[in-house]
Design a protein around this motif. Structure first.
Motif, PDB file in Angstrom:
ATOM      1  N   HIS A 267       0.840  -1.195   0.000  1.00  0.00           N
ATOM      2  CA  HIS A 267       0.000   0.000   0.000  1.00  0.00           C
ATOM      3  C   HIS A 267       0.878   1.249   0.000  1.00  0.00           C
ATOM      4  CE1 HIS A 267      -4.160  -1.621   1.394  1.00  0.00           C
ATOM      5  NE2 HIS A 267      -3.509  -2.526   0.691  1.00  0.00           N
TER       6      HIS A 267
ATOM      7  N   ARG B 165      -3.284   1.780  -2.957  1.00  0.00           N
ATOM      8  CA  ARG B 165      -3.146   0.328  -2.945  1.00  0.00           C
ATOM      9  C   ARG B 165      -3.359  -0.141  -4.374  1.00  0.00           C
ATOM     10  NH1 ARG B 165      -7.716   1.490   0.271  1.00  0.00           N
ATOM     11  NH2 ARG B 165      -9.730   0.979  -0.672  1.00  0.00           N
TER      12      ARG B 165
ATOM     13  N   TYR C 191      -4.792  -1.487  -7.894  1.00  0.00           N
ATOM     14  CA  TYR C 191      -6.105  -1.269  -8.495  1.00  0.00           C
ATOM     15  C   TYR C 191      -7.073  -2.409  -8.192  1.00  0.00           C
ATOM     16  CZ  TYR C 191      -3.972   2.556 -11.142  1.00  0.00           C
ATOM     17  OH  TYR C 191      -3.336   3.713 -11.491  1.00  0.00           O
ATOM     18  N   ARG C 192      -6.572  -3.648  -8.109  1.00  0.00           N
ATOM     19  CA  ARG C 192      -7.446  -4.802  -7.842  1.00  0.00           C
ATOM     20  C   ARG C 192      -8.150  -4.662  -6.495  1.00  0.00           C
ATOM     21  NH1 ARG C 192      -2.013  -8.198  -6.575  1.00  0.00           N
ATOM     22  NH2 ARG C 192      -1.827  -7.512  -4.430  1.00  0.00           N
ATOM     23  N   ASP C 193      -7.570  -3.868  -5.581  1.00  0.00           N
ATOM     24  CA  ASP C 193      -8.127  -3.681  -4.245  1.00  0.00           C
ATOM     25  C   ASP C 193      -8.817  -2.335  -4.102  1.00  0.00           C
ATOM     26  OD1 ASP C 193      -7.149  -6.173  -3.090  1.00  0.00           O
ATOM     27  OD2 ASP C 193      -5.161  -5.292  -3.250  1.00  0.00           O
ATOM     28  N   GLY C 194      -9.152  -1.718  -5.238  1.00  0.00           N
ATOM     29  CA  GLY C 194      -9.822  -0.433  -5.198  1.00  0.00           C
ATOM     30  C   GLY C 194      -8.896   0.737  -4.984  1.00  0.00           C
TER      31      GLY C 194
ATOM     32  N   ALA D 103      -6.530   3.979  -5.503  1.00  0.00           N
ATOM     33  CA  ALA D 103      -6.704   5.229  -6.245  1.00  0.00           C
ATOM     34  C   ALA D 103      -5.347   5.827  -6.568  1.00  0.00           C
ATOM     35  CB  ALA D 103      -7.526   6.215  -5.422  1.00  0.00           C
TER      36      ALA D 103
ATOM     37  N   ARG E 227     -10.164 -14.219  -2.422  1.00  0.00           N
ATOM     38  CA  ARG E 227     -10.803 -13.567  -3.564  1.00  0.00           C
ATOM     39  C   ARG E 227     -11.567 -14.579  -4.412  1.00  0.00           C
ATOM     40  NH1 ARG E 227      -8.902  -8.477  -5.128  1.00  0.00           N
ATOM     41  NH2 ARG E 227      -9.127  -9.012  -7.331  1.00  0.00           N
TER      42      ARG E 227
ATOM     43  N   ASP F 123     -18.107  -7.556   5.484  1.00  0.00           N
ATOM     44  CA  ASP F 123     -17.338  -7.293   4.267  1.00  0.00           C
ATOM     45  C   ASP F 123     -15.831  -7.290   4.493  1.00  0.00           C
ATOM     46  OD1 ASP F 123     -19.645  -7.048   2.767  1.00  0.00           O
ATOM     47  OD2 ASP F 123     -19.807  -4.890   3.136  1.00  0.00           O
TER      48      ASP F 123
ATOM     49  N   GLN G  10      -8.110  -5.922   1.903  1.00  0.00           N
ATOM     50  CA  GLN G  10      -7.559  -4.950   0.960  1.00  0.00           C
ATOM     51  C   GLN G  10      -6.132  -5.305   0.553  1.00  0.00           C
ATOM     52  OE1 GLN G  10      -8.131  -1.243   3.055  1.00  0.00           O
ATOM     53  NE2 GLN G  10     -10.120  -0.918   2.096  1.00  0.00           N
TER      54      GLN G  10
END
Length: 364
Positions: free
Chosen positions: A135, A155, A157-160, A162, A301, A338, A357
């Protein structure tokens, strides 16, 4: 009215009594690309460094090269890049220095505005994960015009993650040197070289309270060279249509994605001046524990994709299949809503964890 109510009631009854498609309770997990990152020992700079793109100079003479770059898919696409690319690094109390050499018969670049998406041209890229957590890592790209793009990724892109384009490597300096003529298809060029200096204090912004680098410290690092196939049309270079770019890297990830920080190479700092001795790379066996946890993250995942929920036990993730030589891998899974957290004991009395994440760190 009564007929419509009866039809609605009947439809509801049929829906309630229709068989529900059961989700699987067990998942056949895929095998990740092998974990075998390259390693590099970074020696101290022997003298003051002038950042002008010229790397055939005394200060760089005794600094070792990385291994040659390979295709990003690694052993899954065992082809040798058309043009050689390699890099070297050194450091002092103020800067981390990076140099690179790109063999290039067709020097070409078009982008001149800073913070452009530089990989739309042929480019050279640097990726640094100072914390080793995957990260808040840093990215830098440059083309043969010397146009720069620096950013931070919260972090992958696969983990959202930015991209923070407003973040800058404050105080960073870079330069390129061309051995040939830019954007001129009438001749054959030799190469281009690159040189940069990144302030240590800028790199340590994500290491709260840390002011300097210690000998033996290890970071995660990767380099990438994006290369497009070119045609000559009306005396100018143009990208060959309908063909993707080539991605040549120092540390392959097994797929066309550079944003897989767990596969990046290891950078170890030495207090020896370049050319004055050698420091062996010291493998930290807790990296094997972190990799074992990363495999469980991959499995989570896949489990979530198949079942709609996170696995709540090591058994559901078939953790017993994952082995570490000389250490019993005994992870514990905590899953709530989640989110989840997986912990495991490491070597030398340590404990490690990973979450949904992909953040990995020491402690419980």
């Amino acid at each position: 009215m009564r007929l419509s109510l009866l039809l609605s009631w009947t439809a509801g009854l049929l829906a309630a009594t229709a068989p529900v498609q059961a989700r699987p309770t067990s998942v056949d997990f895929s095998t990740p690309y092998p974990f075998d990152p390259p390693r590099y020992v970074c020696y101290r700079a022997p003298q003051e460094v002038t950042i002008d793109g010229e790397i055939d100079t005394p200060e760089w003479a005794d600094v070792p090269w990385t291994s040659d770059f390979v295709d990003i898919e690694g052993t899954r696409r065992p082809v040798t890049p058309r043009h050689r690319c390699r890099a070297k690094l050194m450091w002092d109390d103020r800067y981390l220095y990076i140099a690179a050499e790109m063999i290039e018969p067709n020097l070409w670049a078009t982008l001149t505005e800073r913070e452009s998406v530089i990989f739309h041209d042929n480019d050279f890229e640097v990726f640094l994960d100072v914390t080793g957590s995957t990260h808040h890592y840093m990215e830098f790209e440059v083309n043969a015009l010397g146009t720069e793009w620096d950013l931070m990724l919260t972090r992958p892109y696969r983990d959202g993650g930015a991209p923070l384009n407003a973040w800058n490597m404050n105080g960073m300096r870079s330069a390129v040197k061309l051995y040939g003529t830019l954007n001129d298809p009438s001749d054959t060029d030799e190469k281009w070289t690159f040189e940069m200096a990144i302030p240590i204090h800028t790199l340590l912004e994500v290491r709260y309270g840390k002011r300097g680098i210690e000998a033996g410290e290890q970071w995660r690092l990767n380099f990438s060279r994006v290369q497009w196939l070119l045609d000559i049309v009306d005396g100018a270079y143009v990208k060959r249509p309908n063909l993707p770019e080539d991605n040549w890297v120092w540390a392959p990830s097994g797929k066309i994605s550079i944003h897989e920080p767990e596969y990046w190479g290891f950078l170890q700092f030495s207090d020896i001046t370049a050319g004055k001795g050698e420091t062996p790379f010291v493998w930290n066996r807790n990296e094997e524990v972190k990799w074992a946890l990363r495999q469980l993250y991959f499995r989570q995942r896949e489990f979530h994709s198949a079942t709609g929920r996170w696995a709540s036990s090591a058994k559901e993730l078939k953790a017993s299949e994952i082995k570490i030589d000389g250490l019993a891998f005994t992870p514990t899974v905590y899953a709530v809503g989640d989110s989840y957290r997986i912990t495991a004991p490491g070597f030398d009395g340590t404990s490690w964890y990973i979450n949904q994440q992909g953040y990995i760190g020491e402690g419980r």
